[in-house]
Design a protein around this motif. Structure first.
Motif, PDB file in Angstrom:
ATOM      1  N   LEU A  53      12.999  -2.264  -8.090  1.00 44.67           N
ATOM      2  CA  LEU A  53      11.645  -2.406  -8.638  1.00 44.67           C
ATOM      3  C   LEU A  53      11.276  -1.174  -9.456  1.00 44.67           C
ATOM      4  CD1 LEU A  53       9.955  -3.676  -5.348  1.00 44.67           C
ATOM      5  CD2 LEU A  53      10.521  -5.090  -7.321  1.00 44.67           C
ATOM      6  N   PRO A  54      11.997  -0.905 -10.524  1.00 39.91           N
ATOM      7  CA  PRO A  54      11.739   0.318 -11.295  1.00 39.91           C
ATOM      8  C   PRO A  54      10.335   0.343 -11.872  1.00 39.91           C
ATOM      9  CG  PRO A  54      13.184  -1.170 -12.521  1.00 39.91           C
ATOM     10  CD  PRO A  54      13.059  -1.735 -11.137  1.00 39.91           C
ATOM     11  N   GLY A  55       9.667   1.496 -11.731  1.00 40.87           N
ATOM     12  CA  GLY A  55       8.357   1.678 -12.333  1.00 40.87           C
ATOM     13  C   GLY A  55       7.200   1.032 -11.619  1.00 40.87           C
ATOM     14  N   HIS A  56       7.437   0.462 -10.440  1.00 38.42           N
ATOM     15  CA  HIS A  56       6.369  -0.269  -9.746  1.00 38.42           C
ATOM     16  C   HIS A  56       6.167   0.223  -8.319  1.00 38.42           C
ATOM     17  CE1 HIS A  56       5.841  -3.385 -12.872  1.00 38.42           C
ATOM     18  NE2 HIS A  56       7.113  -3.189 -13.091  1.00 38.42           N
ATOM     19  N   LEU A  57       6.500   1.494  -8.038  1.00 38.65           N
ATOM     20  CA  LEU A  57       6.481   1.990  -6.669  1.00 38.65           C
ATOM     21  C   LEU A  57       5.728   3.303  -6.563  1.00 38.65           C
ATOM     22  CD1 LEU A  57      10.254   1.308  -5.990  1.00 38.65           C
ATOM     23  CD2 LEU A  57       8.370  -0.016  -5.052  1.00 38.65           C
ATOM     24  N   ALA A  58       5.219   3.565  -5.355  1.00 35.52           N
ATOM     25  CA  ALA A  58       4.530   4.827  -5.107  1.00 35.52           C
ATOM     26  C   ALA A  58       4.626   5.168  -3.632  1.00 35.52           C
ATOM     27  CB  ALA A  58       3.066   4.739  -5.523  1.00 35.52           C
ATOM     28  N   VAL A  59       4.671   6.473  -3.347  1.00 35.17           N
ATOM     29  CA  VAL A  59       4.544   6.906  -1.964  1.00 35.17           C
ATOM     30  C   VAL A  59       3.105   6.664  -1.545  1.00 35.17           C
ATOM     31  CG1 VAL A  59       4.655   8.867  -0.382  1.00 35.17           C
ATOM     32  CG2 VAL A  59       6.349   8.657  -2.203  1.00 35.17           C
ATOM     33  N   GLY A  60       2.919   5.967  -0.443  1.00 30.65           N
ATOM     34  CA  GLY A  60       1.562   5.648  -0.031  1.00 30.65           C
ATOM     35  C   GLY A  60       1.475   5.275   1.425  1.00 30.65           C
ATOM     36  N   ASP A  61       0.328   5.568   2.023  1.00 32.02           N
ATOM     37  CA  ASP A  61       0.034   5.257   3.411  1.00 32.02           C
ATOM     38  C   ASP A  61      -0.819   3.998   3.450  1.00 32.02           C
ATOM     39  OD1 ASP A  61      -0.807   5.169   6.045  1.00 32.02           O
ATOM     40  OD2 ASP A  61      -1.261   7.300   6.176  1.00 32.02           O
ATOM     41  N   ALA A  62      -0.400   3.007   4.218  1.00 32.27           N
ATOM     42  CA  ALA A  62      -1.153   1.751   4.296  1.00 32.27           C
ATOM     43  C   ALA A  62      -2.534   1.959   4.895  1.00 32.27           C
ATOM     44  CB  ALA A  62      -0.377   0.722   5.120  1.00 32.27           C
ATOM     45  N   ASN A  63      -2.737   3.079   5.594  1.00 29.98           N
ATOM     46  CA  ASN A  63      -4.062   3.390   6.135  1.00 29.98           C
ATOM     47  C   ASN A  63      -5.002   3.961   5.082  1.00 29.98           C
ATOM     48  OD1 ASN A  63      -3.665   2.666   8.883  1.00 29.98           O
ATOM     49  ND2 ASN A  63      -2.483   4.530   9.189  1.00 29.98           N
ATOM     50  N   ARG A  64      -4.434   4.380   3.937  1.00 29.73           N
ATOM     51  CA  ARG A  64      -5.247   4.989   2.870  1.00 29.73           C
ATOM     52  C   ARG A  64      -4.534   4.741   1.557  1.00 29.73           C
ATOM     53  NH1 ARG A  64      -6.190  10.466   4.702  1.00 29.73           N
ATOM     54  NH2 ARG A  64      -4.408  11.128   3.498  1.00 29.73           N
ATOM     55  N   LEU A  65      -4.694   3.558   1.028  1.00 30.02           N
ATOM     56  CA  LEU A  65      -3.931   3.130  -0.135  1.00 30.02           C
ATOM     57  C   LEU A  65      -4.435   3.792  -1.419  1.00 30.02           C
ATOM     58  CD1 LEU A  65      -3.689  -0.631   0.808  1.00 30.02           C
ATOM     59  CD2 LEU A  65      -1.778   0.984   0.695  1.00 30.02           C
ATOM     60  N   PRO A  66      -3.520   4.182  -2.310  1.00 30.47           N
ATOM     61  CA  PRO A  66      -3.913   4.873  -3.553  1.00 30.47           C
ATOM     62  C   PRO A  66      -4.344   3.908  -4.647  1.00 30.47           C
ATOM     63  CG  PRO A  66      -1.529   4.729  -3.421  1.00 30.47           C
ATOM     64  CD  PRO A  66      -2.054   4.127  -2.140  1.00 30.47           C
ATOM     65  N   LEU A  67      -5.267   2.996  -4.324  1.00 31.14           N
ATOM     66  CA  LEU A  67      -5.772   2.016  -5.287  1.00 31.14           C
ATOM     67  C   LEU A  67      -7.284   1.960  -5.205  1.00 31.14           C
ATOM     68  CD1 LEU A  67      -2.772   0.785  -4.458  1.00 31.14           C
ATOM     69  CD2 LEU A  67      -3.621  -1.181  -5.723  1.00 31.14           C
ATOM     70  N   ALA A  68      -7.887   1.628  -6.327  1.00 33.08           N
ATOM     71  CA  ALA A  68      -9.337   1.454  -6.355  1.00 33.08           C
ATOM     72  C   ALA A  68      -9.725   0.126  -5.721  1.00 33.08           C
ATOM     73  CB  ALA A  68      -9.833   1.524  -7.797  1.00 33.08           C
ATOM     74  N   ASP A  69     -11.000  -0.059  -5.465  1.00 34.40           N
ATOM     75  CA  ASP A  69     -11.500  -1.283  -4.842  1.00 34.40           C
ATOM     76  C   ASP A  69     -11.211  -2.507  -5.710  1.00 34.40           C
ATOM     77  OD1 ASP A  69     -12.485   0.520  -3.060  1.00 34.40           O
ATOM     78  OD2 ASP A  69     -14.603   0.160  -3.487  1.00 34.40           O
ATOM     79  N   ARG A  70     -10.883  -3.607  -5.043  1.00 36.88           N
ATOM     80  CA  ARG A  70     -10.764  -4.935  -5.662  1.00 36.88           C
ATOM     81  C   ARG A  70      -9.807  -4.949  -6.848  1.00 36.88           C
ATOM     82  NH1 ARG A  70     -16.421  -8.167  -4.759  1.00 36.88           N
ATOM     83  NH2 ARG A  70     -16.835  -7.351  -2.680  1.00 36.88           N
ATOM     84  N   ARG A  71      -8.622  -4.417  -6.657  1.00 33.61           N
ATOM     85  CA  ARG A  71      -7.635  -4.354  -7.730  1.00 33.61           C
ATOM     86  C   ARG A  71      -6.491  -5.354  -7.576  1.00 33.61           C
ATOM     87  NH1 ARG A  71      -7.645   0.049 -11.222  1.00 33.61           N
ATOM     88  NH2 ARG A  71      -9.836   0.562 -11.578  1.00 33.61           N
ATOM     89  N   CYS A  72      -6.306  -5.940  -6.391  1.00 36.46           N
ATOM     90  CA  CYS A  72      -5.122  -6.775  -6.150  1.00 36.46           C
ATOM     91  C   CYS A  72      -5.505  -8.230  -5.900  1.00 36.46           C
ATOM     92  CB  CYS A  72      -4.343  -6.250  -4.940  1.00 36.46           C
ATOM     93  SG  CYS A  72      -3.606  -4.632  -5.204  1.00 36.46           S
TER      94      CYS A  72
END
Length: 401
Positions: free
Chosen positions: A278-297
């Motif tokens: 999955l090149p270019g579509h990944l990030a280190v992230g904690d599911a308890n504090r996701l690095p996304l803004a509200d209502r993005r998915c």
């Protein structure tokens, strides 16, 4: 000791790596400040002003408390400020000006603690001595592209390292962040440096564990079965985020079925394998504090994650936060109550965090309503001649409120 939320307001890979090498895993939020339109009375003040603008810009986007660090670097030669050159022509000209001379690398630091509302602005300055580069060396260095995107057109920790003959001051400051200075600034807002050290997680894997993970978990056949089952429950089109994406083996199968998939995982070793799929579509992230803004998915997927958690509620809260109205959350759930005893849990022990009744109740509190289910077979998972396990998969839908 609870680890505070620490945010780096900078897109610099060198600053992030420096913090990681010191045991700190910051949350990265890029400020979007237009550096070209900022002026100041001196190069040092320019660096400090840019750092302050970055920190304040990120603080303005937060909806929860955090300690935010903004940094920016400027090279000073003869009183003139040199930031990122941007073009090969400018980089070539600057390197010719710098060769055989010395300059002062200023890095502005701004720490804003939202709990105390305390803002600290500091400047660290280090003298850098440059080698007498030949024109051929300058041309070759510019062709690598590295000097185009760094302050002063050079690095001390990359390809430009051999062209720096010495420094007076803090080495890390030349890289872009003064660790001793940041430590002192944190102390002023009551945060000891060791509080930021990242504690080992049961969800992190070393390279050897990541390399054998797929084979130990049923391989491509099980991943394909899981992806096909998830695909049945997904809305058509839209953005899918997979939590604990691991090696990307399920995510890649979802992509093959026509989905746009992004993934987060706590383990850098797992993500190194996932980046192949999955090149270019990944990030280190904690599911308890996701690095996304509200209502993005449009959809969030969690395969074999919730049963590993001590508490699934924070993850459900984050899923609800980032889902758009009518978006869906798809997750595996406990196969049966018998798994409680197979896992060594008695009737009075903590409930499995993927138990269906528990998930339904908790999800409802966050506006997630159960509205679909299916199953898939755990290929290559039978033990001792037993039957192949069947995994339940459930779907929650985000209410429109």
């Amino acid at each position: 000791m609870n680890r505070p939320r620490f945010v780096l307001a900078s897109a610099s890979p060198a600053r992030l790596k420096t913090l990681r090498d010191a045991g700190v895993e910051p949350e990265v939020i890029v400020s979007g400040v237009d550096e070209d339109n900022v002026t100041a009375e001196s190069p040092g003040e320019l660096a400090r002003a840019l750092a302050t603008l970055k920190a304040r810009a990120v603080v303005s986007t937060l909806n929860d408390h955090a300690t935010v660090l903004g940094c920016d670097s400027v090279l000073e030669i003869d009183g003139v400020s040199y930031g990122k050159p941007g073009t090969p022509e400018v980089a070539r000209e600057r390197l010719r000006t710098m060769r055989g001379r010395s300059g002062i690398l200023h890095t502005g630091h701004c720490l804003f603690d939202t709990t105390s509302r305390h803002e600290i602005r500091e400047l660290a300055s280090t003298t850098v001595y440059f080698a007498d580069l030949t024109d051929d060396e300058i041309d070759a260095y510019v062709e690598t592209g590295e000097p185009l995107v760094v302050a002063g057109s050079f690095t001390v920790d990359g390809l430009g390292g051999p062209f720096v003959t010495g420094i007076e001051g803090d080495y890390h400051n030349v890289v872009g962040i003064s660790l001793p200075l940041v430590r002192r600034m944190l102390a002023e807002v009551g945060i000891p440096w060791p509080a930021l050290w990242k504690t080992p997680s049961k969800f992190e894997y070393d390279e050897a564990e990541a390399a054998r993970y797929d084979e130990s978990r049923g391989g491509p056949e099980r991943a394909r079965a899981a992806a096909e089952a998830v695909h049945e429950l997904l809305p058509k089109g839209g953005r899918v985020l997979e939590l604990a994406v691991g090696t990307g083996i399920v995510g890649a199968e979802l992509v093959a079925l026509g989905n746009l998939v992004h993934g987060v995982d706590l383990s850098p070793a797992m993500l190194r394998h996932a980046r192949i799929r999955l090149p270019g579509h990944l990030a280190v992230g904690d599911a308890n504090r996701l690095p996304l803004a509200d209502r993005r998915c449009d959809a969030v997927v969690a395969i074999w994650l919730l049963h590993l958690l001590d508490d699934s509620d924070p993850v459900l809260a984050e899923v609800a936060r980032i889902l758009r109205p009518d978006g869906v959350f798809i997750t595996t759930t406990e196969k049966s109550e018998a798994t409680r005893y197979a896992g060594g849990r008695g009737p009075n022990d903590q409930r499995a965090q993927d138990a269906l009744t528990l998930l339904v109740a908790r999800a409802a509190a966050h506006g997630l309503v159960l509205d679909g289910a299916t199953t898939f077979a755990g290929h290559n998972q039978a033990r001792g001649g037993g039957t192949t396990p069947v995994y339940p998969l459930i779907r929650f839908r985000r209410s429109g409120r």
